[in-house]
Design an enzyme around this catalytic site. Structure first.
Site, PDB file in Angstrom:
ATOM      1  NE  ARG A  53      -1.987   1.078  -3.286  1.00  9.87           N
ATOM      2  CZ  ARG A  53      -1.817   0.118  -2.363  1.00  9.87           C
ATOM      3  NH1 ARG A  53      -0.907   0.245  -1.422  1.00  9.87           N
ATOM      4  NH2 ARG A  53      -2.568  -0.968  -2.380  1.00  9.87           N
ATOM      5  CB  SER A  82       4.538   4.539  -1.989  1.00  6.53           C
ATOM      6  OG  SER A  82       4.817   4.002  -0.716  1.00  6.53           O
ATOM      7  CE  LYS A 162       1.230   0.075  -6.498  1.00  6.07           C
ATOM      8  NZ  LYS A 162       1.389   0.743  -5.204  1.00  6.07           N
ATOM      9  CG  ASN A 194       7.014  -4.650  -2.598  1.00 12.21           C
ATOM     10  OD1 ASN A 194       6.267  -4.616  -3.568  1.00 12.21           O
ATOM     11  ND2 ASN A 194       6.822  -3.900  -1.534  1.00 12.21           N
ATOM     12  CB  SER A 230       5.190   0.154  -4.667  1.00 12.27           C
ATOM     13  OG  SER A 230       5.965   1.067  -3.917  1.00 12.27           O
ATOM     14  CE  LYS A 328       4.796   3.007   4.940  1.00 13.06           C
ATOM     15  NZ  LYS A 328       3.400   2.914   4.460  1.00 13.06           N
ATOM     16  CB  SER A 347       8.158   2.946  -0.364  1.00 11.58           C
ATOM     17  OG  SER A 347       7.374   1.805  -0.625  1.00 11.58           O
ATOM     18  CD  GLN A 353      12.378  -3.544  -2.606  1.00  6.95           C
ATOM     19  OE1 GLN A 353      11.911  -2.429  -2.825  1.00  6.95           O
ATOM     20  NE2 GLN A 353      11.674  -4.516  -2.050  1.00  6.95           N
ATOM     21  N   GLY A 358      18.169  -2.143   6.198  1.00  5.09           N
ATOM     22  CA  GLY A 358      18.375  -0.826   5.599  1.00  5.09           C
ATOM     23  C   GLY A 358      17.544  -0.684   4.343  1.00  5.09           C
TER      24      GLY A 358
END
Length: 368
Positions: A53, A82, A162, A194, A230, A328, A347, A353, A358
């Site tokens: 990253r 991500s 982020k 997150n 993230s 993922k 991600s 979230q 899901g």
């Protein structure tokens, strides 16, 4: 009123490659000094020590500066990476830049893509996972929403953030000041950061009332349908990009959203694409997209009950491959099967979230 937006997805050919961004600038598609956000996938392990990253971040910022953008301006561009391209997911970046649209363009009368950016107040390690973090994130989301020219929360379809996670260094810092942290497991702190951020987004948009500290990571009925959060080691604030639609900005693009109810819910992806404005048949196929889908952005999570549609799986018990990587890869495959393109933003770590097991789905389409 914010400017119209040009948005393009480009492949990344190696960890430090930004050549496709350079090509967009050389071809006159976008201007280096008008790029205001980049969201992408890198091919590292997706964990606390995923330094791909940082490598990608440096490569893209250096490319913008090399093409004439002011270095100080480039430092402030939100670039959200991500990590982890498990399975068929392909490394890529989605580039957002402002562009010009004539004052009399008919698109100005319709809902079109807009975005706003904000940074929260600094987040202390002892605030991660608690209401103090939720409040700071919520305040930042409201600022970004205002900068996007969005007044109705219903027009917000995607909030990419982020945030910092906990490291041995920051845990030690908190302890040196007599403070306790939510967890001393650094990998767990990724899910925690997150999740608390997702709750902050939900509060800002009126999706939920202000939760308690006890709700964080425990009451999974509390979530945002548009959050994509993230976390990493590269910052100490919440970096927030609010993406939605507004009239008056004009342009070619529009965004919509939905949720995947579980890891196999391809219909949730199609519903997000419909929400963005594409007219699709009842049972759509990839060919129906006709090149008009720019990209989709998803969060995913292994269901805490260890099942998908009543069938048991072993992801949460696997000591060899962490469930982050397994879910993922699974959702990435489902998504690529819908879009026909493995360069999809999927991600992991989707606490708060989208629904349990899901996750949210946002889709940007080109309306021409």
């Amino acid at each position: 009123m914010p400017s119209a937006i040009e948005v393009r997805k480009v492949p990344i050919h190696s960890v430090a490659d930004a050549s496709e961004l350079t090509k967009l600038i050389d071809d006159g598609v976008i201007a280096a000094d008008r790029v205001f956000a980049i969201i992408g996938k890198t091919e590292g392990n997706g964990g606390v020590n995923d330094y791909t990253r940082i490598i990608a971040d440096r490569a893209f910022r250096e490319a913008l500066v090399a093409k004439g953008a002011d270095p100080e301006q480039v430092k402030g561009v939100p670039i959200v990476w991500s990590g982890g391209t498990d399975g068929v997911i392909s490394p890529h970046a989605t580039i957002f830049a402002t562009t010009d649209v004539p004052e009399d363009d008919p698109s100005r009368d319709e809902l079109r893509l807009t975005a706003g950016f904000a940074m929260s107040e600094p987040l202390l390690p002892e605030e991660i996972g608690y209401t103090a973090m939720i409040e700071k994130v919520a305040a930042g989301v409201k600022v970004a929403m205002e900068r996007a020219g969005i007044t109705d929360p219903a027009d917000v379809h995607y909030v990419q953030t982020k945030t910092p996670l906990l490291t041995i260094h920051t845990i030690r810092d908190a302890k040196s000041r007599g403070k306790a942290v939510w967890t001393e497991h650094t990998h767990e702190s990724m899910d925690l950061s997150n999740g608390a951020t997702g709750l902050g987004i939900a509060v800002a948009l009126g999706e939920i009332d202000m939760p308690t500290d006890a709700d964080v990571m425990h009451n999974r009925e509390l979530y945002s349908s548009v959050a994509s959060c993230s976390s990493g080691v590269e910052l100490d604030q919440a970096q927030i990009v609010v993406v939605g639609n507004a009239t008056g900005v004009g342009g070619r693009y529009r965004i919509g959203h939905s949720v995947m109810k579980d890891a196999l819910d391809a219909d949730g992806i199609w519903e997000a694409i419909r929400s963005a404005g594409l007219d699709l048949p009842e049972r759509p196929r990839t060919s129906d997209l006709d090149g008009r889908l720019v990209n989709v952005f998803l969060k995913c999570e292994a269901s805490q009950d260890g099942t998908v549609r009543g069938r048991r799986n072993a992801m949460l018990d696997d000591s060899d491959v962490h469930w982050h990587r397994q879910i993922k890869a699974c959702v990435g495959g489902v998504t690529a099967a819908v879009t026909g393109d493995p360069a999809v933003f999927v991600s992991v770590s989707a606490a708060h979230q989208g629904p349990e097991g899901g996750g949210p789905v946002a889709a940007i389409v080109d309306l021409g």
